[in-house]
Scaffold this motif. Structure first.
Motif, short mmCIF file in Angstrom:
data_model
loop_
_atom_site.label_atom_id
_atom_site.label_comp_id
_atom_site.label_asym_id
_atom_site.label_seq_id
_atom_site.Cartn_x
_atom_site.Cartn_y
_atom_site.Cartn_z
N ASP A 1 0.81 -1.22 0.00
CA ASP A 1 0.00 0.00 0.00
C ASP A 1 0.85 1.27 0.00
OD1 ASP A 1 0.54 -1.02 2.76
OD2 ASP A 1 -0.27 0.94 3.30
N LEU A 2 2.12 1.17 0.34
CA LEU A 2 2.99 2.34 0.34
C LEU A 2 3.22 2.89 -1.06
CD1 LEU A 2 5.80 1.11 2.79
CD2 LEU A 2 3.84 2.57 3.34
N PHE A 3 2.96 2.07 -2.08
CA PHE A 3 3.34 2.43 -3.44
C PHE A 3 2.14 2.71 -4.35
CE2 PHE A 3 6.51 -0.43 -1.59
CZ PHE A 3 7.61 0.43 -1.58
N LEU A 4 0.99 3.00 -3.75
CA LEU A 4 -0.18 3.31 -4.58
C LEU A 4 0.06 4.57 -5.40
CD1 LEU A 4 -3.00 2.48 -2.00
CD2 LEU A 4 -2.23 1.10 -3.94
N ARG A 5 0.75 5.52 -4.83
CA ARG A 5 1.20 6.71 -5.57
C ARG A 5 2.68 6.88 -5.26
NH1 ARG A 5 2.32 12.06 -5.04
NH2 ARG A 5 1.74 13.42 -6.79
N PRO A 6 3.51 6.20 -6.03
CA PRO A 6 4.93 6.13 -5.69
C PRO A 6 5.65 7.46 -5.87
CG PRO A 6 4.55 5.16 -7.83
CD PRO A 6 3.19 5.46 -7.26
N LEU A 7 6.70 7.64 -5.07
CA LEU A 7 7.56 8.81 -5.13
C LEU A 7 9.00 8.33 -5.32
CD1 LEU A 7 6.10 10.71 -2.04
CD2 LEU A 7 5.56 11.14 -4.45
N PHE A 8 9.81 9.16 -5.97
CA PHE A 8 11.17 8.73 -6.26
C PHE A 8 12.00 8.53 -4.99
CE2 PHE A 8 10.39 10.51 -10.60
CZ PHE A 8 10.63 9.33 -11.30
N ASP A 9 11.67 9.25 -3.90
CA ASP A 9 12.47 9.02 -2.70
C ASP A 9 12.13 7.69 -2.05
OD1 ASP A 9 10.04 9.51 -1.45
OD2 ASP A 9 10.85 10.89 0.03
N GLN A 10 11.06 7.02 -2.51
CA GLN A 10 10.73 5.69 -1.99
C GLN A 10 11.57 4.59 -2.63
OE1 GLN A 10 6.43 5.77 -2.89
NE2 GLN A 10 6.14 5.39 -0.70
N MET A 11 11.90 4.75 -3.90
CA MET A 11 12.65 3.71 -4.61
C MET A 11 13.73 4.37 -5.46
SD MET A 11 11.22 0.84 -3.61
CE MET A 11 11.96 -0.36 -4.72
N ARG A 12 14.98 4.05 -5.17
CA ARG A 12 16.08 4.62 -5.94
C ARG A 12 16.28 3.86 -7.25
NH1 ARG A 12 17.47 7.58 -1.69
NH2 ARG A 12 17.75 6.62 0.38
N THR A 13 15.95 2.57 -7.21
CA THR A 13 15.95 1.70 -8.38
C THR A 13 14.76 0.76 -8.23
OG1 THR A 13 17.29 -0.07 -7.40
CG2 THR A 13 18.49 1.74 -8.45
N LEU A 14 14.68 -0.18 -9.12
CA LEU A 14 13.63 -1.18 -9.09
C LEU A 14 13.51 -1.89 -7.75
CD1 LEU A 14 11.68 -2.97 -10.96
CD2 LEU A 14 13.67 -4.43 -11.29
N ASN A 15 14.64 -2.13 -7.07
CA ASN A 15 14.62 -2.91 -5.84
C ASN A 15 15.47 -2.32 -4.72
OD1 ASN A 15 17.11 -3.45 -6.98
ND2 ASN A 15 17.02 -5.66 -6.70
N HIS A 16 15.76 -1.02 -4.80
CA HIS A 16 16.50 -0.34 -3.74
C HIS A 16 15.61 0.74 -3.12
CE1 HIS A 16 20.95 -1.43 -4.79
NE2 HIS A 16 20.19 -2.48 -4.55
N PRO A 17 14.89 0.39 -2.06
CA PRO A 17 14.04 1.39 -1.40
C PRO A 17 14.86 2.47 -0.71
CG PRO A 17 13.39 -0.86 -0.83
CD PRO A 17 14.73 -0.94 -1.48
N GLY A 18 14.17 3.59 -0.44
CA GLY A 18 14.78 4.68 0.30
C GLY A 18 14.42 4.60 1.78
N ASN A 19 14.93 5.55 2.54
CA ASN A 19 14.78 5.55 3.99
C ASN A 19 13.32 5.53 4.43
OD1 ASN A 19 17.54 6.09 3.60
ND2 ASN A 19 17.66 7.31 5.46
N SER A 20 12.46 6.26 3.72
CA SER A 20 11.07 6.34 4.16
C SER A 20 10.38 4.98 4.11
CB SER A 20 10.30 7.34 3.28
OG SER A 20 10.25 6.92 1.92
N VAL A 21 10.75 4.16 3.14
CA VAL A 21 10.16 2.82 3.04
C VAL A 21 10.66 1.93 4.17
CG1 VAL A 21 10.03 0.73 1.62
CG2 VAL A 21 9.78 2.99 0.56
N PHE A 22 11.95 1.99 4.44
CA PHE A 22 12.49 1.17 5.53
C PHE A 22 11.94 1.61 6.89
CE2 PHE A 22 16.01 0.44 2.39
CZ PHE A 22 15.78 -0.91 2.23
N ALA A 23 11.72 2.91 7.04
CA ALA A 23 11.14 3.40 8.29
C ALA A 23 9.73 2.86 8.46
CB ALA A 23 11.14 4.92 8.31
N ALA A 24 8.95 2.89 7.39
CA ALA A 24 7.58 2.36 7.46
C ALA A 24 7.59 0.86 7.71
CB ALA A 24 6.83 2.67 6.15
N ALA A 25 8.49 0.14 7.03
CA ALA A 25 8.59 -1.31 7.23
C ALA A 25 8.96 -1.64 8.67
CB ALA A 25 9.61 -1.91 6.27
N ALA A 26 9.91 -0.89 9.23
CA ALA A 26 10.32 -1.13 10.61
C ALA A 26 9.16 -0.88 11.56
CB ALA A 26 11.51 -0.24 10.97
N GLY A 27 8.39 0.18 11.30
CA GLY A 27 7.23 0.46 12.14
C GLY A 27 6.21 -0.65 12.12
#
Length: 326
Positions: free
Chosen positions: A211-237
């Protein structure tokens, strides 16, 4: 420093440090008995390169973690160390790993079986999200699954299709097959990528992150499979929530998984209504690498590895058709 000279206190059953440990061993010091680690109730995070970034965001007083190598880097010599920490772990956080991965007992269920009574397993998905990079893909040549193309490890399906045409003796213009990307194709690839992620989440009973990627932003994914800090923070939460732990905000002080940034396409920016500027280059270890340089290097590599082209055409047939490249 030789591992044998380490002054780390010994613990019952702790494997001896590797002899003449190198810099990599010291990087994973606690794992290899070269440094102190959690005295009890450790948290072990297992998976690909994403796992270490998630570990960084999880680490704290309530979840004392142990840095370990990525699962694809583990060897038979590492198994005693892994067993030692799992047998003392309160929590195993793991991406789905198939049984007997690389011929070793590294499957998620196999690792979870080593946890002590009361130890908990939390599964997290492998994140591959194509919406922001709809022409990019991962392909492994059947002749050697470890091979990757030069410069950047990601395949551009337009270049793959161009390589296929050249191998078949079909004429291709000087600019290749670039430009075949529109808003409709972006949305179609993004929707299919998210649906695949949802299926993986459901099949493996993981924490939900799609659900984090319904409207994706570039700071969420640097490449196809390299998430950014905001994604890891949400995953950790969300991992903490599954464990019944309170929020725990971590600032690692640096961008995570930041080595490679993919180009940003105008059609993607339009499709998701983003304010970013389109780019025509990669960023690799801080250096700008033009898209054309990558294309030429990859075409040369495809000529030497035609089985990679054939494998890519099969594995990504759906995306190639959606992009008008089939």
């Amino acid at each position: 420093m030789s591992a044998s000279s380490s002054s780390v206190p010994s613990r019952a059953g702790r494997p001896a440090p590797p002899v003449d440990a190198d810099a990599r061993s010291h990087h994973y010091g606690a794992f290899y008995s070269l440094a102190d680690g959690p005295e009890a109730d450790a948290t072990v995070v297992v998976g690909n390169c994403q796992a270490e970034s998630l570990r960084v965001m999880l680490d704290g007083p309530a979840l004392a973690t142990v840095r370990i190598p990525a699962v694809h880097e583990l060897t038979v010599d590492d198994l005693p160390y892994l067993r030692y920490w799992l047998e003392r772990a309160a929590v195993l956080v793991s991406q789905p790993v198939r049984a007997d991965y690389h011929g070793m007992p590294l499957g998620t269920a196999q690792l979870a079986s080593l946890l002590p009574a009361g130890g908990r397993l939390v599964r997290v998905p492998v994140l591959r999200v194509a919406g922001l990079y709809p022409t990019h893909a991962i392909v492994r040549p059947p002749s050697d699954l470890s091979l990757v193309p030069p410069v950047v490890e990601y395949h551009d399906l337009r270049v793959l299709a161009e390589a296929a045409a050249r191998l078949d003796g079909r004429a291709v213009g000087p600019t290749g097959l670039a430009g075949r990307l529109d808003v409709a194709a972006v949305h179609a690839v993004a929707d299919e990528s998210l649906e695949q992620l949802r299926r993986r989440e459901a099949a493996n009973e993981t924490v939900v992150l799609s659900d984090l990627f319904l409207r994706p932003l570039f700071d969420q994914m640097r490449t196809l499979n390299h998430p950014g800090n905001s994604v890891f923070a949400a995953a950790a939460g969300r991992v903490r929530a599954v464990l019944g732990l309170p929020e725990h905000v971590v600032d690692p002080g640096r961008p995570l998984l930041d080595r490679v940034h993919a180009p940003r396409e105008a059609a993607v920016i339009e499709a998701f209504g983003l304010s970013d500027e389109a780019t025509d280059h990669w960023v690799v270890d801080g250096a700008v690498v033009p898209v054309e340089q990558v294309r030429e290097a990859h075409l040369d590599w495809y000529a030497a590895h035609p089985d990679a082209v054939a494998a890519g055409l099969v594995r990504h047939a759906g995306a190639l058709a959606t992009l008008g490249l089939a």
